[in-house]
Design an enzyme around this catalytic site. Structure first.
Site, short mmCIF file in Angstrom:
data_model
loop_
_atom_site.label_atom_id
_atom_site.label_comp_id
_atom_site.label_asym_id
_atom_site.label_seq_id
_atom_site.Cartn_x
_atom_site.Cartn_y
_atom_site.Cartn_z
N LYS A 70 -7.45 4.05 -1.12
CA LYS A 70 -7.65 2.60 -1.09
C LYS A 70 -7.54 2.03 0.32
O LYS A 70 -8.37 1.20 0.73
CB LYS A 70 -6.63 1.93 -2.02
CG LYS A 70 -6.61 0.41 -1.96
CD LYS A 70 -5.86 -0.18 -3.14
CE LYS A 70 -4.47 0.38 -3.26
NZ LYS A 70 -3.59 -0.02 -2.13
N THR A 72 -7.97 3.65 3.12
CA THR A 72 -9.11 4.17 3.88
C THR A 72 -10.36 3.33 3.62
O THR A 72 -11.09 2.98 4.55
CB THR A 72 -9.37 5.64 3.49
OG1 THR A 72 -8.19 6.40 3.76
CG2 THR A 72 -10.54 6.22 4.25
N ARG A 93 -0.73 -4.00 5.12
CA ARG A 93 0.73 -3.84 5.17
C ARG A 93 1.12 -2.80 6.22
O ARG A 93 0.35 -1.90 6.56
CB ARG A 93 1.27 -3.38 3.82
CG ARG A 93 1.13 -4.41 2.71
CD ARG A 93 1.65 -3.87 1.39
NE ARG A 93 0.88 -2.71 0.95
CZ ARG A 93 1.25 -1.92 -0.05
NH1 ARG A 93 2.39 -2.15 -0.68
NH2 ARG A 93 0.51 -0.90 -0.41
N LYS A 104 4.33 10.32 -0.38
CA LYS A 104 3.03 9.68 -0.23
C LYS A 104 2.41 9.89 1.15
O LYS A 104 1.21 9.92 1.32
CB LYS A 104 3.16 8.17 -0.53
CG LYS A 104 1.86 7.40 -0.53
CD LYS A 104 2.12 5.98 -1.00
CE LYS A 104 0.84 5.13 -0.98
NZ LYS A 104 0.40 4.79 0.37
N ALA A 272 4.54 -2.52 -4.11
CA ALA A 272 3.91 -3.23 -5.23
C ALA A 272 4.50 -2.84 -6.57
O ALA A 272 4.29 -3.54 -7.56
CB ALA A 272 2.41 -2.99 -5.23
N PHE A 300 -0.96 -0.19 -4.72
CA PHE A 300 -1.13 0.58 -5.95
C PHE A 300 -2.33 0.08 -6.77
O PHE A 300 -3.30 -0.43 -6.22
CB PHE A 300 0.16 0.61 -6.77
CG PHE A 300 1.25 1.41 -6.14
CD1 PHE A 300 1.03 2.71 -5.71
CD2 PHE A 300 2.52 0.87 -5.93
CE1 PHE A 300 2.03 3.46 -5.12
CE2 PHE A 300 3.53 1.62 -5.34
CZ PHE A 300 3.28 2.91 -4.93
N PHE A 381 -16.05 12.51 -2.72
CA PHE A 381 -15.59 13.81 -2.27
C PHE A 381 -16.74 14.81 -2.39
O PHE A 381 -17.65 14.63 -3.22
CB PHE A 381 -14.40 14.29 -3.11
CG PHE A 381 -13.10 13.61 -2.79
CD1 PHE A 381 -12.08 14.29 -2.13
CD2 PHE A 381 -12.88 12.28 -3.13
CE1 PHE A 381 -10.88 13.67 -1.83
CE2 PHE A 381 -11.68 11.65 -2.83
CZ PHE A 381 -10.69 12.35 -2.18
N TRP A 409 -14.39 8.02 4.90
CA TRP A 409 -13.46 9.01 5.44
C TRP A 409 -14.18 9.90 6.46
O TRP A 409 -13.68 10.14 7.55
CB TRP A 409 -12.86 9.87 4.34
CG TRP A 409 -11.72 10.75 4.80
CD1 TRP A 409 -10.39 10.45 4.73
CD2 TRP A 409 -11.82 12.02 5.45
NE1 TRP A 409 -9.64 11.47 5.29
CE2 TRP A 409 -10.50 12.45 5.74
CE3 TRP A 409 -12.88 12.85 5.80
CZ2 TRP A 409 -10.21 13.66 6.36
CZ3 TRP A 409 -12.61 14.07 6.43
CH2 TRP A 409 -11.29 14.47 6.70
#
Length: 556
Positions: A70, A72, A93, A104, A272, A300, A381, A409
């Site tokens: 998210k 990215t 953030r 994470k 979150a 999230f 991907f 990405w």
């Protein structure tokens, strides 16, 4: 293939003055933290001509161990908007050290869609979180000192609700006894630590409009009760001014850049799943003021971050998002469809179909619940098959949501140009009909029920005896007419992390109610959610290292 940190370290980074100039901010208006980071005095920036930028909210399906990307996509979309001729600024953030060293990892994006300097942003950055921790713990120290020095406010030591914080996952500190030792070492009482990003000071920091608003909100923090059940606020301890003094520089938004040189405000960082999960109001409003498009993310899945962005942040800051982008991956949908993490690279169209209800629920919430146009970003991907992608495309089109295959990405902004064009089209073709999910003046239980039933799909809510008693207490104090911040697992629409996909016939269990009176919301603690996470068996810290030249490895 290069890692995220290797890509970040090999990128050409511009002097921060060049980034500021893109927004019309002269170097003399910056407070420099070296060559590549700076703080901006918002009063100076708001004097510049307003562009009234469109506000784009990036959210996602419920997170999975496979990762959705998210952040990215948020960064890549900003670069892509600039690619197609729009002036875009991202507001994000700041990462917490807890997940950086926990499970994470960092939160500065990935691949060729990152904010720089990546290592600094993921570690100490400009010291904002340290200042927030210090302000929180100053209040705790003054409170305990007041009790020790005679307790003229008649505070009951067993009814102190203010906890200390540290920006680290440390389960050992969840429950402690303080004041042990000699009589001069304080009054013994039960206590504990939360992680800094769960602190009400963090929430206040991110919702304050300016320094004076910050100081007033800090004074409203409910910290304890007296022996005769009267509330004690931070202002009663005369400490909110000193707390604001600790935060006077931190409250100024941080300016950095993406790999492609787009301006990025990275400021504040409440979780979150246990807080409201959005960057500072000041950073978001600055991005809107200085850019044609302000791209921001909420933490999230959309059931947590997006709901809180809409019902808490937007309500309290008078914001109106213009479009929502929902990030999903084929792998994550297969995981929601019952496929084990080790088998996610194998084509399985049926599993995608089984996992799609999770994505469709989030789309419906945003379109129907909040009346926002929705664009779905499939973070692509190499293992994704054409058949799997076609299944997602057809399902989203059937409910009126545009879909874009996104490759930011690996390609940076160029890989998100289709997404950028679809976001612009969605914004330009619709009128802003944004609405909230509930009326803040409704009762606490009705507001919780509205979120549980409308957003999560629950049949209802079950309150513990303690939660019911605290609701009555907040009604007594006149603190019941505030929005609700649901603290629950991020992994499921329910409060049970094992219920994947789009569960039905479930109940939300509220075991506790607390109030963040200064921030301006009520927290409903659901299921087993805690405000101090623990480290996993093999924390990410084990892989992070630094060499003799100060070059960091293992950060992601």
């Amino acid at each position: 293939m290069q890692t995220d940190v290797q890509i970040a370290q090999s990128a050409h980074i511009k002097h921060i003055d060049q980034i500021a100039e893109k927004m019309g901010i002269s170097p003399d208006k910056l407070e420099h933290y070296g060559k590549y980071k700076a703080k901006i005095n918002p009063q100076d920036a708001f004097r510049l001509p307003e562009k009234k930028g469109k506000l784009i909210l990036v959210t996602a399906i419920n997170p999975t161990p496979a990762g959705e990307g998210k952040t990215t996509v948020t960064i890549g979309l900003t670069d892509a908007l600039n690619h197609i001729g729009k002036q875009a600024i991202v507001a994000m953030r700041e990462p917490s050290l807890g997940p950086v060293f926990g499970i994470k990892g960092g939160a500065a994006g990935g691949g060729y869609a990152q904010v720089l300097p990546m290592e600094d942003i993921n570690l100490h950055f400009t010291g904002d979180f340290h200042a927030i921790s210090a302000a929180n713990n100053l209040l705790a120290a003054v409170l305990d000192n007041h009790i020790y020095q005679g307790n003229t406010l008649n505070i009951d030591p067993k009814r102190v609700i203010w906890r200390r914080v540290v920006d680290m996952n440390d389960r050992q500190l969840r429950h402690i006894i303080n004041g042990l030792g000699k009589p001069t070492d304080g009054v013994m009482r039960p206590d504990g630590f939360d992680i800094t990003v769960a602190s009400e000071v963090m929430a206040i920091f991110c919702l304050a409009n300016d320094l004076m608003d910050l100081k007033e909100r800090l004074g409203k923090i409910l910290v304890a009760y007296t022996f005769d059940n009267q509330p004690i606020y931070a202002r009663d301890l005369k400490v909110n001014g000193a707390m604001a003094a600790l935060l006077k520089d931190a409250i100024k938004p941080n300016l950095v850049q993406t790999i492609e040189g787009s301006p990025a405000f990275v400021h504040g960082g409440p979780f979150a799943n246990i807080a409201h999960g959005c960057n500072s109001v000041l950073a978001t409003k600055l991005a809107q003021h200085l850019g044609e498009y302000a791209v921001t993310e909420a933490g999230f899945g959309a059931d947590l971050g997006a709901e809180k962005f809409c019902d808490i942040k937007s309500r309290l800051a008078n914001l109106k998002p213009d479009c929502a982008v929902v990030v999903a991956t084929v792998r994550a949908l297969k995981y929601n469809g019952g496929v084990e993490k080790t088998n996610l690279n194998t084509e399985n169209v049926n599993a995608v179909k089984q996992g799609l209800p999770n994505l469709l629920k989030h789309i419906n919430n945003l379109k129907t619940g909040f009346r926002l146009p929705v664009v779905v970003a499939i973070n692509r991907f190499v293992s994704d098959s054409d058949a799997e992608l076609a299944e997602i495309q057809a399902a989203c089109n059937a409910v009126g949501a545009e879909v874009s295959l996104t490759e930011v990405w690996g390609k940076g902004g160029k890989g998100g140009e289709d997404l950028a064009r679809k976001v612009v089209a969605a914004v330009e073709s619709s009128t802003n009909q944004f609405q909230f999910a509930y009326d803040e003046n409704d009762s606490i239980i009705n507001k919780i029920n509205a979120i549980a039933q409308k957003i999560y799909g629950a049949t209802g809510v079950e309150l513990s005896a303690e939660a019911t008693a605290e609701i009555a207490n907040l009604e007594r104090l006149g603190l019941d007419k505030l929005p609700i911040c649901m603290a629950k697992t991020q992994y499921s629409l329910s409060d049970n992390a094992t219920l994947l996909g789009c569960p039905t016939d479930f109940t939300i269990h509220v075991r506790g109610i607390t109030v963040s009176a200064g921030a301006g919301f009520i927290v409903a603690l659901c299921g087993a959610m805690m405000k101090m996470p623990g480290l996993p068996k093999s924390p990410a810290a084990e892989k992070i290292d630094v060499d003799a030249n100060g070059v960091i490895s293992g950060l992601f």
